[in-house]
Motif scaffolding. Structure first.
Motif, short mmCIF file in Angstrom:
data_model
loop_
_atom_site.label_atom_id
_atom_site.label_comp_id
_atom_site.label_asym_id
_atom_site.label_seq_id
_atom_site.Cartn_x
_atom_site.Cartn_y
_atom_site.Cartn_z
N ILE A 37 8.48 -25.14 30.68
CA ILE A 37 9.78 -25.74 30.34
C ILE A 37 9.64 -26.90 29.36
CG2 ILE A 37 10.80 -25.11 32.57
CD1 ILE A 37 10.56 -28.23 33.19
N THR A 38 8.42 -27.29 29.03
CA THR A 38 8.21 -28.49 28.23
C THR A 38 8.91 -28.43 26.87
OG1 THR A 38 6.10 -29.01 29.31
CG2 THR A 38 6.49 -29.95 27.12
N GLU A 39 8.76 -27.32 26.17
CA GLU A 39 9.38 -27.21 24.85
C GLU A 39 10.90 -27.38 24.95
OE1 GLU A 39 9.73 -24.06 21.09
OE2 GLU A 39 8.33 -23.68 22.74
N LYS A 40 11.50 -26.76 25.95
CA LYS A 40 12.94 -26.86 26.12
C LYS A 40 13.36 -28.29 26.46
CE LYS A 40 16.79 -24.89 28.72
NZ LYS A 40 17.20 -23.84 29.68
N VAL A 41 12.63 -28.92 27.37
CA VAL A 41 12.96 -30.28 27.80
C VAL A 41 12.85 -31.26 26.63
CG1 VAL A 41 12.18 -32.20 29.23
CG2 VAL A 41 12.39 -29.92 30.23
N LEU A 42 11.80 -31.13 25.84
CA LEU A 42 11.63 -32.02 24.68
C LEU A 42 12.73 -31.80 23.65
CD1 LEU A 42 7.75 -31.88 24.16
CD2 LEU A 42 9.09 -33.61 25.39
N SER A 43 13.18 -30.55 23.51
CA SER A 43 14.24 -30.27 22.54
C SER A 43 15.56 -30.89 22.94
CB SER A 43 14.41 -28.75 22.38
OG SER A 43 15.01 -28.18 23.53
N LEU A 44 15.70 -31.22 24.23
CA LEU A 44 16.93 -31.85 24.73
C LEU A 44 16.89 -33.37 24.59
CD1 LEU A 44 17.45 -29.71 27.96
CD2 LEU A 44 18.79 -29.60 25.85
N PHE A 46 14.30 -35.36 25.91
CA PHE A 46 13.45 -36.01 26.91
C PHE A 46 12.12 -36.40 26.29
CE2 PHE A 46 16.43 -33.79 29.58
CZ PHE A 46 16.47 -34.47 30.79
N ALA A 47 11.50 -37.42 26.86
CA ALA A 47 10.17 -37.84 26.43
C ALA A 47 9.23 -37.80 27.63
CB ALA A 47 10.21 -39.26 25.86
N PRO A 48 7.96 -37.41 27.43
CA PRO A 48 7.01 -37.37 28.55
C PRO A 48 6.73 -38.78 29.09
CG PRO A 48 6.21 -36.14 26.66
CD PRO A 48 7.37 -36.94 26.18
N GLN A 77 11.70 -38.31 30.75
CA GLN A 77 12.89 -39.15 30.83
C GLN A 77 13.73 -39.00 29.56
OE1 GLN A 77 11.65 -43.20 31.52
NE2 GLN A 77 11.36 -42.88 33.72
N LEU A 78 15.04 -39.02 29.76
CA LEU A 78 15.97 -39.04 28.65
C LEU A 78 16.62 -40.42 28.62
CD1 LEU A 78 17.58 -37.67 26.38
CD2 LEU A 78 19.20 -36.88 28.12
N ASN A 79 16.38 -41.18 27.54
CA ASN A 79 16.91 -42.54 27.41
C ASN A 79 17.83 -42.63 26.20
OD1 ASN A 79 15.30 -44.44 29.42
ND2 ASN A 79 13.84 -42.95 28.59
N ARG A 80 18.85 -43.44 26.33
CA ARG A 80 19.76 -43.72 25.21
C ARG A 80 20.03 -45.22 25.15
NH1 ARG A 80 24.11 -38.99 26.66
NH2 ARG A 80 22.81 -37.19 26.10
#
Length: 276
Positions: A37-44, A46-48, A77-80
């Motif tokens: 799922i890493t590629e999908k998560v990063l495309s959204l 998220f950062a490791p 994590q997804l940060n804004r």
């Protein structure tokens, strides 16, 4: 009414969903599952990150030393604008999703299904599910001087989840209630309700100025389904079954919150315990 939800449409500050497994899976299996799922998560966006240990990992005392068990895992994590929006944690015996931008349950469970399912299915093929946990952090804020806050305006009179003393309180306080729902189908459901009367400072306000302080009521509700009883095992064997349990826990916590807060606040967040 001088009490309002912390956010415009709802009171939820954070929602967490966690899976605990009876046995840790091998590191190779963990990495393989997360890689899927890493590629999908990063495309959204998220950062490791290096995730913290789960909250059920115990600290072991040996003599005078304190030993924190080593926990291997990966996280995102997804940060804004410097604020944490979403988080994914994958440990050898633990998976979790959390969000600080709650919209509606349909969106949250959809996100869980989308981002956790591929990893969770791999875990389930190796280890039985030990427990599922759903947690909500709600907050309501008093509009006025903190010392004038009437907690009766925020909380439900006669609620079985609240202590009687709160009605006369003009200062800060805390209560904690926990109980098991009668066992059904070979598992137990634990319900927790914590209520904290705290003074908070609104986002963007000067924290050192006492005029900015607001009296608030924070309500933590938690449902945990436990599958380690001596009754024949009923562990969910697929992510589909896990999501069914999650739906049931969500409805149970909506009902619990409706019995804790006052009817005006129930209406202010359009809380219907029978709807998702």
């Amino acid at each position: 009414m001088n009490w309002r939800p912390a956010h415009e449409a709802h009171a939820i500050e954070r929602a967490n969903f966690s899976l605990f497994f009876q046995e840790e899976i091998p590191a190779k299996a963990l990495n393989g599952a997360v890689d899927s799922i890493t590629e999908k998560v990063l495309s959204l966006g998220f950062a490791p990150v290096v995730p913290p240990p789960p909250n059920n990992v115990f600290v072991v005392n040996i003599g005078s030393a304190v030993v924190q068990p080593q926990v291997e895992g990966r996280g995102f994590q997804l940060n804004r604008s410097g604020e944490l929006i979403e988080e994914l944690i994958f440990q050898k015996g633990f998976i979790a999703y959390s969000t600080t931008r709650y919209t509606r349950w349909k969106d949250v469970i959809g996100r869980i299904a989308d981002l956790i399912s591929p990893v969770a299915e791999k875990y389930i093929s190796i280890s039985n599910v030990m427990s599922l946990k759903l947690e909500y952090y709600d907050r309501f804020v008093f509009e006025g001087e903190p010392g004038l806050a009437d907690f009766g305006g925020a909380l439900s009179a006669g609620s079985k989840y609240l202590p009687e003393f709160y009605r006369d309180m003009k200062d800060l306080w805390h209560s904690h209630v926990g109980y098991f729902v009668p066992a059904k189908g070979g598992y137990k459901r634990l319900i927790n309700i914590n209520v904290d009367a705290l003074d908070v400072v609104p986002k963007g306000a000067e924290p050192t100025d006492p005029k900015n302080s607001r009296r608030s009521v924070g309500i933590y509700t938690m449902a945990e389904d436990r599958f380690w009883s001596e009754i024949p095992p009923v562990q969910p064997s697929s992510m589909r079954e896990i999501l069914t349990f999650a739906d049931e826990m969500h409805l149970a916590l909506k009902q619990t919150l409706a019995e804790v807060i006052s009817p005006p606040l129930v209406d202010s967040i359009s809380l219907n315990p029978k709807e998702g």
